[in-house]
Design a protein around this motif. Structure first.
Motif, PDB file in Angstrom:
ATOM      1  N   VAL A  92       0.851  -1.191   0.000  1.00 45.28           N
ATOM      2  CA  VAL A  92       0.000   0.000   0.000  1.00 45.28           C
ATOM      3  C   VAL A  92       0.885   1.240   0.000  1.00 45.28           C
ATOM      4  CG1 VAL A  92      -1.671   1.371   1.309  1.00 45.28           C
ATOM      5  CG2 VAL A  92      -1.938  -1.118   1.169  1.00 45.28           C
ATOM      6  N   LEU A  93       0.683   2.101  -1.004  1.00 49.23           N
ATOM      7  CA  LEU A  93       1.337   3.411  -1.039  1.00 49.23           C
ATOM      8  C   LEU A  93       0.353   4.427  -0.481  1.00 49.23           C
ATOM      9  CD1 LEU A  93       3.439   5.532  -1.859  1.00 49.23           C
ATOM     10  CD2 LEU A  93       2.488   5.477  -4.168  1.00 49.23           C
ATOM     11  N   ALA A  94       0.696   5.027   0.664  1.00 50.70           N
ATOM     12  CA  ALA A  94      -0.171   5.997   1.336  1.00 50.70           C
ATOM     13  C   ALA A  94       0.413   7.390   1.202  1.00 50.70           C
ATOM     14  CB  ALA A  94      -0.336   5.628   2.805  1.00 50.70           C
ATOM     15  N   ILE A  95      -0.440   8.344   0.823  1.00 49.14           N
ATOM     16  CA  ILE A  95      -0.025   9.729   0.581  1.00 49.14           C
ATOM     17  C   ILE A  95      -0.819  10.644   1.499  1.00 49.14           C
ATOM     18  CG2 ILE A  95       0.182  11.559  -1.149  1.00 49.14           C
ATOM     19  CD1 ILE A  95       0.040   9.294  -3.292  1.00 49.14           C
ATOM     20  N   ALA A  96      -0.142  11.533   2.196  1.00 49.39           N
ATOM     21  CA  ALA A  96      -0.774  12.367   3.209  1.00 49.39           C
ATOM     22  C   ALA A  96      -1.681  13.438   2.609  1.00 49.39           C
ATOM     23  CB  ALA A  96       0.286  13.032   4.086  1.00 49.39           C
ATOM     24  N   ALA A  97      -2.614  13.889   3.445  1.00 46.07           N
ATOM     25  CA  ALA A  97      -3.514  14.981   3.107  1.00 46.07           C
ATOM     26  C   ALA A  97      -2.819  16.325   3.328  1.00 46.07           C
ATOM     27  CB  ALA A  97      -4.776  14.887   3.963  1.00 46.07           C
ATOM     28  N   THR A  98      -3.562  17.395   3.120  1.00 49.58           N
ATOM     29  CA  THR A  98      -3.054  18.743   3.349  1.00 49.58           C
ATOM     30  C   THR A  98      -2.668  18.924   4.812  1.00 49.58           C
ATOM     31  OG1 THR A  98      -4.475  19.604   1.599  1.00 49.58           O
ATOM     32  CG2 THR A  98      -3.622  21.188   3.199  1.00 49.58           C
ATOM     33  N   ALA A  99      -1.461  19.404   5.049  1.00 48.80           N
ATOM     34  CA  ALA A  99      -1.005  19.668   6.415  1.00 48.80           C
ATOM     35  C   ALA A  99      -1.467  21.049   6.861  1.00 48.80           C
ATOM     36  CB  ALA A  99       0.515  19.572   6.491  1.00 48.80           C
ATOM     37  N   ASP A 100      -1.635  21.196   8.174  1.00 53.66           N
ATOM     38  CA  ASP A 100      -2.183  22.440   8.714  1.00 53.66           C
ATOM     39  C   ASP A 100      -1.311  23.656   8.430  1.00 53.66           C
ATOM     40  OD1 ASP A 100      -4.269  21.000   9.755  1.00 53.66           O
ATOM     41  OD2 ASP A 100      -3.596  21.078  11.841  1.00 53.66           O
ATOM     42  N   GLN A 163      16.145   5.614  -2.397  1.00 53.38           N
ATOM     43  CA  GLN A 163      15.422   4.876  -3.434  1.00 53.38           C
ATOM     44  C   GLN A 163      14.092   5.564  -3.724  1.00 53.38           C
ATOM     45  OE1 GLN A 163      13.878   0.980  -2.258  1.00 53.38           O
ATOM     46  NE2 GLN A 163      14.666   0.088  -4.152  1.00 53.38           N
ATOM     47  N   THR A 164      13.774   5.803  -5.008  1.00 56.43           N
ATOM     48  CA  THR A 164      12.477   6.378  -5.358  1.00 56.43           C
ATOM     49  C   THR A 164      11.406   5.293  -5.303  1.00 56.43           C
ATOM     50  OG1 THR A 164      12.638   5.935  -7.732  1.00 56.43           O
ATOM     51  CG2 THR A 164      13.618   8.005  -6.912  1.00 56.43           C
ATOM     52  N   ILE A 165      10.137   5.721  -5.297  1.00 58.25           N
ATOM     53  CA  ILE A 165       9.076   4.713  -5.295  1.00 58.25           C
ATOM     54  C   ILE A 165       9.075   3.932  -6.611  1.00 58.25           C
ATOM     55  CG2 ILE A 165       7.609   5.907  -3.622  1.00 58.25           C
ATOM     56  CD1 ILE A 165       5.821   6.765  -5.980  1.00 58.25           C
ATOM     57  N   ILE A 166       9.493   4.570  -7.706  1.00 53.31           N
ATOM     58  CA  ILE A 166       9.574   3.848  -8.980  1.00 53.31           C
ATOM     59  C   ILE A 166      10.582   2.719  -8.874  1.00 53.31           C
ATOM     60  CG2 ILE A 166      10.257   4.028 -11.403  1.00 53.31           C
ATOM     61  CD1 ILE A 166       9.108   6.840 -11.433  1.00 53.31           C
ATOM     62  N   ASP A 167      11.739   3.014  -8.287  1.00 59.74           N
ATOM     63  CA  ASP A 167      12.757   1.976  -8.115  1.00 59.74           C
ATOM     64  C   ASP A 167      12.239   0.846  -7.225  1.00 59.74           C
ATOM     65  OD1 ASP A 167      14.553   3.437  -9.638  1.00 59.74           O
ATOM     66  OD2 ASP A 167      15.422   4.456  -7.893  1.00 59.74           O
ATOM     67  N   PHE A 168      11.559   1.220  -6.138  1.00 62.62           N
ATOM     68  CA  PHE A 168      11.079   0.200  -5.214  1.00 62.62           C
ATOM     69  C   PHE A 168       9.990  -0.659  -5.851  1.00 62.62           C
ATOM     70  CE2 PHE A 168       8.092  -1.435  -2.096  1.00 62.62           C
ATOM     71  CZ  PHE A 168       8.951  -2.134  -1.255  1.00 62.62           C
ATOM     72  N   LEU A 169       9.036  -0.043  -6.519  1.00 56.19           N
ATOM     73  CA  LEU A 169       7.929  -0.806  -7.103  1.00 56.19           C
ATOM     74  C   LEU A 169       8.415  -1.779  -8.176  1.00 56.19           C
ATOM     75  CD1 LEU A 169       5.182   1.968  -7.311  1.00 56.19           C
ATOM     76  CD2 LEU A 169       5.377   0.115  -5.642  1.00 56.19           C
ATOM     77  N   ALA A 170       9.557  -1.483  -8.768  1.00 51.43           N
ATOM     78  CA  ALA A 170      10.123  -2.405  -9.766  1.00 51.43           C
ATOM     79  C   ALA A 170      10.627  -3.690  -9.129  1.00 51.43           C
ATOM     80  CB  ALA A 170      11.258  -1.716 -10.523  1.00 51.43           C
ATOM     81  N   LYS A 204       4.868  -3.520 -12.762  1.00 52.71           N
ATOM     82  CA  LYS A 204       4.951  -4.902 -13.247  1.00 52.71           C
ATOM     83  C   LYS A 204       3.706  -5.700 -12.897  1.00 52.71           C
ATOM     84  CE  LYS A 204       8.628  -6.273 -11.185  1.00 52.71           C
ATOM     85  NZ  LYS A 204       9.740  -7.166 -10.810  1.00 52.71           N
ATOM     86  N   ASN A 205       2.944  -5.225 -11.915  1.00 54.80           N
ATOM     87  CA  ASN A 205       1.786  -5.968 -11.456  1.00 54.80           C
ATOM     88  C   ASN A 205       0.729  -6.039 -12.559  1.00 54.80           C
ATOM     89  OD1 ASN A 205       3.049  -4.157  -9.359  1.00 54.80           O
ATOM     90  ND2 ASN A 205       2.106  -5.687  -8.044  1.00 54.80           N
ATOM     91  N   ALA A 206       0.016  -7.163 -12.617  1.00 50.10           N
ATOM     92  CA  ALA A 206      -1.094  -7.289 -13.548  1.00 50.10           C
ATOM     93  C   ALA A 206      -2.118  -6.201 -13.227  1.00 50.10           C
ATOM     94  CB  ALA A 206      -1.733  -8.670 -13.419  1.00 50.10           C
ATOM     95  N   PRO A 207      -2.741  -5.590 -14.245  1.00 49.71           N
ATOM     96  CA  PRO A 207      -3.705  -4.509 -13.991  1.00 49.71           C
ATOM     97  C   PRO A 207      -4.778  -4.878 -12.976  1.00 49.71           C
ATOM     98  CG  PRO A 207      -3.208  -4.635 -16.322  1.00 49.71           C
ATOM     99  CD  PRO A 207      -2.527  -5.809 -15.688  1.00 49.71           C
ATOM    100  N   GLY A 208      -5.185  -6.157 -12.960  1.00 53.66           N
ATOM    101  CA  GLY A 208      -6.203  -6.592 -12.016  1.00 53.66           C
ATOM    102  C   GLY A 208      -5.727  -6.636 -10.583  1.00 53.66           C
ATOM    103  N   ASN A 209      -4.431  -6.446 -10.367  1.00 54.24           N
ATOM    104  CA  ASN A 209      -3.871  -6.443  -9.011  1.00 54.24           C
ATOM    105  C   ASN A 209      -3.478  -5.051  -8.536  1.00 54.24           C
ATOM    106  OD1 ASN A 209      -4.080  -9.140  -8.269  1.00 54.24           O
ATOM    107  ND2 ASN A 209      -2.175  -9.703  -9.310  1.00 54.24           N
TER     108      ASN A 209
END
Length: 386
Positions: A92-100, A163-170, A204-209
Motif C-alpha cells: 500500500v502506497l499511502a499519501i498524506a492529506a493537506t497539512a495544517d 530509493q524512489t518509489i519507482i525503483d522500489f515498485l520495480a 509490473k503488477n497485472a492490472p487486475g492487481n
C-alpha cells in the motif's frame, strides 16, 4: 490477524500518513519524529503491516522550522492481507492529506487555472518536470498543474535510503497486489499517480492487481481524464457498504472538498448546509465564484472521478463563521473516520483549531482571511450569532 476488513486497514494506513499534519519543524526534525512513531502506530492500531519504503517527509523549504510538511508518503507491506476469503501479498502506497501549516499544499490544491497534457507528460517521461499546456484540446486528458507538480515530487524524491518509489515498485513481485491511497490532497494525488505509473509502463503488477482507494479527493482533471482513469481502473464494488469499493473516490455528500472543481458541484456549496445567514451566504457565494473563475480559466471542464458516496446526518445550519469552520472540518475529516470505522490515529502534534485548519482548505481560505483581518461584520456574527 486484524479485526479490520481490508478497506478499513487501507484507510487506516492512509490516516497514518497524516500523523505530522499539525506539526511544525525542519524537514529533518519531522522526518525523525515519523521514523520513530509510524511503524509502532501501524502495528498497534491497524495490523500486520510493515513499512518497507520510507516514510518520506519532504518540504519545499527544508530548513524552515515554522512550517509543516509539504508531502509525506510511505509504502507498507502485508504478505497475508485478507481480501474477503482470499489472502494476497499486498503493498500500500499511502499519501498524506493537506497539512495544517503548509503553504505549498494550498498552492497544489488551488493551482487549477494551469493544466498539463497528461498523455504528453507520460510520453515524455513522468520523472521529467510537468509543463503547462500552451493550449487545450478538449478531447484529450488534462490534469491540474498543481496535481501534476504534487505527483512529480512523489515520483522523483527518494526515500531517506536513497530509493524512489519507482525503483522500489520495480522490485515487488508482479503477482502481488498494489493499492494507492490517500485522503483529501492524498485522495487527489493517489489515483492520479497510480494511472500515471500504469500508463508509463512502470508497474509490473497485472492490472487486475493494482487498485486505488482515494477518499475525499478533489477532481484532478477533465472528462477525458476521468474516462481514462475509469477504463484503466474499473470501479469495483466489494461489499454492501459504500466504503467497500476499489478504484473510486469515497466521498461524504456533506463534505465540501469533493465538490471541487466541477462547476455544478461548486455551485451547490453555498446551500450544502441549508440556508445560511445573509452574511455567510454572501461570503460563501463570493468564494465559490472565485473558485469557479479559477476552474474556468483553465480552459477545462473539471469532472470528478468515479466513486461511491455516503451521507452523514444533516448538520445544523451554521450561524457564525466559527460554526461554519467546525462543520466543514467535521464533515471532511471525522465523518470519514466514523463511517469507515477505523481506529483514530494519534497525531504527533496537537491539532490546530478548526479555524486554523480551515486556512488550508481551498474553499475556506477566503473565509479564514476575512476572520483574521477582523472583518467587523464577521466578528459581530461570531459574537452575536446573527
Amino acid at each position: 490477524m486484524s479485526s479490520l476488513n481490508i478497506h478499513q486497514q487501507v484507510f487506516g494506513l492512509s490516516l497514518a500518513s497524516n500523523m505530522l499534519t499539525a506539526g511544525k519543524g525542519t524537514e529533518a526534525e519531522l522526518q525523525g519524529q515519523l521514523n520513530l512513531e509510524l511503524q509502532r502506530t501501524i502495528s498497534n492500531q491497524i495490523g500486520n503491516w510493515t513499512v518497507v519504503w520510507g516514510p518520506r517527509v519532504w518540504k519545499s523549504e527544508p530548513n524552515d522550522a515554522d512550517s509543516g510538511p509539504d508531502r509525506v508518503w510511505y509504502i507498507a507491506h502485508n504478505p497475508f492481507a485478507r481480501f474477503g476469503d482470499r489472502i494476497h501479498n499486498t503493498y500500500v502506497l499511502a499519501i498524506a492529506a493537506t497539512a495544517d501549516h503548509s503553504k505549498e499544499n494550498l498552492a497544489i490544491n488551488t493551482t487549477v487555472d494551469k493544466v498539463v497534457d497528461f498523455n504528453g507528460w507520460v510520453e515524455a517521461g513522468i520523472t521529467t518536470a510537468p509543463e503547462e499546456a500552451s493550449s487545450v484540446d478538449q478531447t484529450k486528458p488534462y490534469i491540474a498543474y498543481g496535481t501534476a507538480a504534487g505527483i512529480s515530487t512523489l515520483l522523483t524524491v527518494p526515500s531517506p535510503a536513497g530509493q524512489t518509489i519507482i525503483d522500489f515498485l520495480a522490485t515487488i513481485p508482479p503477482t502481488s497486489r498494489l493499492i494507492f491511497t490517500g485522503h483529501s490532497l492524498g485522495g487527489t494525488l493517489s489515483p492520479t499517480v497510480a494511472l500515471a505509473l500504469l500508463r508509463a509502463g512502470l508497474l509490473k503488477n497485472a492490472p487486475g492487481n493494482v487498485f486505488a482507494y482515494p477518499t475525499a479527493g478533489l477532481s484532478p482533471g477533465n472528462g477525458p481524464f476521468a474516462t481514462l482513469f475509469a477504463e484503466n481502473f474499473p470501479l469495483i464494488s466489494d461489499g454492501p457498504v459504500a466504503y467497500q469499493a476499489w478504484n473510486g473516490n469515497i466521498a461524504n455528500t456533506n463534505d465540501v472538498i469533493p465538490h471541487l472543481w466541477d462547476i455544478d458541484t461548486l455551485n451547490a456549496i453555498p446551500t450544502l448546509y441549508g440556508t445560511l445567514p445573509p452574511f455567510l451566504n454572501t461570503v460563501a457565494r463570493v468564494i465559490v465564484n472565485c473558485l469557479i473563475n479559477a476552474a474556468n480559466s483553465s480552459g477545462l471542464l473539471y469532472v470528478p472521478l468515479q466513486g461511491r458516496t455516503f451521507s452523514t446526518a444533516a448538520p445544523d445550519t451554521p450561524q457564525t463563521l466559527s460554526e461554519l469552520f467546525q462543520t466543514i472540518t467535521q464533515e471532511h475529516i471525522a465523518a470519514y473516520e466514523l463511517f469507515i470505522a477505523t481506529p483514530s490515529i494519534t497525531l504527533l502534534h496537537e491539532r490546530a483549531s478548526s479555524m486554523e485548519q480551515a486556512k488550508n482548505l481551498p474553499v475556506l481560505q477566503g473565509l479564514y482571511k476575512a476572520h483574521l483581518e477582523g472583518n467587523e461584520t464577521a466578528e459581530k456574527l461570531d459574537k452575536e450569532g446573527a
